[in-house]
Scaffold this motif. Structure first.
Motif, PDB file in Angstrom:
ATOM      1  N   TRP A 127       0.830  -1.204   0.000  1.00 18.17           N
ATOM      2  CA  TRP A 127       0.000   0.000   0.000  1.00 18.17           C
ATOM      3  C   TRP A 127       0.867   1.258   0.000  1.00 18.17           C
ATOM      4  O   TRP A 127       0.612   2.200  -0.758  1.00 18.17           O
ATOM      5  CB  TRP A 127      -0.942  -0.006   1.208  1.00 18.17           C
ATOM      6  CG  TRP A 127      -1.899   1.148   1.203  1.00 18.17           C
ATOM      7  CD1 TRP A 127      -3.039   1.268   0.472  1.00 18.17           C
ATOM      8  CD2 TRP A 127      -1.778   2.360   1.968  1.00 18.17           C
ATOM      9  NE1 TRP A 127      -3.644   2.488   0.741  1.00 18.17           N
ATOM     10  CE2 TRP A 127      -2.889   3.168   1.655  1.00 18.17           C
ATOM     11  CE3 TRP A 127      -0.849   2.828   2.896  1.00 18.17           C
ATOM     12  CZ2 TRP A 127      -3.092   4.417   2.218  1.00 18.17           C
ATOM     13  CZ3 TRP A 127      -1.039   4.083   3.458  1.00 18.17           C
ATOM     14  CH2 TRP A 127      -2.156   4.863   3.119  1.00 18.17           C
ATOM     15  N   VAL A 128       1.909   1.260   0.841  1.00 18.83           N
ATOM     16  CA  VAL A 128       2.814   2.412   0.900  1.00 18.83           C
ATOM     17  C   VAL A 128       3.517   2.594  -0.441  1.00 18.83           C
ATOM     18  O   VAL A 128       3.599   3.704  -0.970  1.00 18.83           O
ATOM     19  CB  VAL A 128       3.850   2.247   2.040  1.00 18.83           C
ATOM     20  CG1 VAL A 128       4.938   3.313   1.944  1.00 18.83           C
ATOM     21  CG2 VAL A 128       3.157   2.308   3.398  1.00 18.83           C
ATOM     22  N   PHE A 129       4.003   1.496  -1.013  1.00 14.78           N
ATOM     23  CA  PHE A 129       4.695   1.547  -2.303  1.00 14.78           C
ATOM     24  C   PHE A 129       3.784   2.145  -3.374  1.00 14.78           C
ATOM     25  O   PHE A 129       4.175   3.064  -4.088  1.00 14.78           O
ATOM     26  CB  PHE A 129       5.126   0.134  -2.705  1.00 14.78           C
ATOM     27  CG  PHE A 129       5.736   0.036  -4.070  1.00 14.78           C
ATOM     28  CD1 PHE A 129       7.099   0.217  -4.246  1.00 14.78           C
ATOM     29  CD2 PHE A 129       4.963  -0.251  -5.194  1.00 14.78           C
ATOM     30  CE1 PHE A 129       7.675   0.121  -5.509  1.00 14.78           C
ATOM     31  CE2 PHE A 129       5.525  -0.344  -6.453  1.00 14.78           C
ATOM     32  CZ  PHE A 129       6.894  -0.155  -6.607  1.00 14.78           C
ATOM     33  N   LYS A 130       2.574   1.631  -3.475  1.00 11.31           N
ATOM     34  CA  LYS A 130       1.648   2.117  -4.502  1.00 11.31           C
ATOM     35  C   LYS A 130       1.322   3.588  -4.306  1.00 11.31           C
ATOM     36  O   LYS A 130       1.256   4.360  -5.273  1.00 11.31           O
ATOM     37  CB  LYS A 130       0.370   1.280  -4.507  1.00 11.31           C
ATOM     38  CG  LYS A 130       0.568  -0.104  -5.104  1.00 11.31           C
ATOM     39  CD  LYS A 130      -0.739  -0.867  -5.182  1.00 11.31           C
ATOM     40  CE  LYS A 130      -0.577  -2.168  -5.958  1.00 11.31           C
ATOM     41  NZ  LYS A 130      -1.838  -2.908  -6.079  1.00 11.31           N
ATOM     42  N   ARG A 131       1.138   3.990  -3.053  1.00  7.65           N
ATOM     43  CA  ARG A 131       0.818   5.386  -2.780  1.00  7.65           C
ATOM     44  C   ARG A 131       2.001   6.286  -3.124  1.00  7.65           C
ATOM     45  O   ARG A 131       1.842   7.317  -3.777  1.00  7.65           O
ATOM     46  CB  ARG A 131       0.422   5.565  -1.312  1.00  7.65           C
ATOM     47  CG  ARG A 131      -0.140   6.944  -1.011  1.00  7.65           C
ATOM     48  CD  ARG A 131      -0.602   7.041   0.403  1.00  7.65           C
ATOM     49  NE  ARG A 131       0.549   7.097   1.293  1.00  7.65           N
ATOM     50  CZ  ARG A 131       0.533   7.640   2.496  1.00  7.65           C
ATOM     51  NH1 ARG A 131      -0.593   8.137   2.976  1.00  7.65           N
ATOM     52  NH2 ARG A 131       1.597   7.678   3.238  1.00  7.65           N
ATOM     53  N   GLU A 132       3.191   5.908  -2.682  1.00  5.84           N
ATOM     54  CA  GLU A 132       4.383   6.720  -2.934  1.00  5.84           C
ATOM     55  C   GLU A 132       4.689   6.817  -4.425  1.00  5.84           C
ATOM     56  O   GLU A 132       4.946   7.899  -4.943  1.00  5.84           O
ATOM     57  CB  GLU A 132       5.593   6.140  -2.189  1.00  5.84           C
ATOM     58  CG  GLU A 132       5.508   6.265  -0.682  1.00  5.84           C
ATOM     59  CD  GLU A 132       5.654   7.695  -0.195  1.00  5.84           C
ATOM     60  OE1 GLU A 132       6.202   8.548  -0.915  1.00  5.84           O
ATOM     61  OE2 GLU A 132       5.203   7.971   0.926  1.00  5.84           O
TER      62      GLU A 132
END
Length: 197
Positions: free
Chosen positions: A55-60
């Motif tokens: 989730w963090v990867f996709k958001r960033e």
């Protein structure tokens, strides 16, 4: 109902934890303590730490690309995305392992296409380009960039993202307007416009 900012707090806690701890050693209890949320809140949003990492990867990555959706700035977004991934290798590799290259390519295609589409729209002003041709052009250039990014990821993100971005930018320079002009002058024949024999 968990606090609405729990996801953001957990993402921040993960970012902080990864400055001193390998991803494999990060724990749910450590993250929830740092974020000030309950374990229940964590599991409400995420199935495990890998799920949070994805989730963090996709958001960033999405944020890096989305802020540069103009013809003059698209390469800045590409560079920011590559630099972020190279600066966060453990997270990027974890996401690649969790999702697999095919799902990563689908995700990256969506992000890159969301930038390419407004660029094609911007550059097609005043040109009579069919919707189908415009979509094809946007997808073509998206796939060109995606191919280079996929190869870069597959090879371990070792090559310099600045050089890669500069090369992609140079080879594509002027190509989108050229493609739009070409298709405006000679639109693609569709099945309902069959040539007369």
């Amino acid at each position: 109902m968990p606090h609405p900012d729990a996801k953001t707090a957990l993402a921040r806690a993960l970012r902080d934890a990864l400055t001193t701890t390998p991803l494999s050693k990060v724990t749910v209890s450590g993250l929830t303590r740092s974020a000030g949320v309950t374990r229940q809140a964590f599991y409400y949003h995420f199935s495990d730490i890998r799920d949070l990492t994805v989730w963090v990867f996709k958001r960033e990555v999405g944020n890096q690309v989305a802020t540069h959706s103009t013809y003059d700035e698209w390469s800045d977004g590409l560079l920011a995305m590559l630099v972020w991934m190279q600066s966060h290798p453990e997270e990027t590799r974890s996401v690649l392992s969790s999702l697999g290259m095919e799902e990563i390519q689908i995700f990256l295609h969506k992000q890159l296409h969301s930038v390419m589409e407004p660029i094609v729209d911007e550059l097609s002003q005043g040109l009579r380009v069919t919707e189908g041709d415009r979509m094809f052009i946007a997808d073509h250039f998206t796939l060109c960039v995606l191919g280079h990014v996929s190869q870069w990821l597959s090879s371990g993100m070792t090559s310099d993202p600045y050089i890669l971005t500069e090369r992609i930018s140079r080879i594509l320079d002027g190509q989108v307007p050229h493609a739009l002009t070409t298709f405006a002058q000679k639109p693609t024949m569709t099945s309902d416009r069959k040539s007369v024999v």
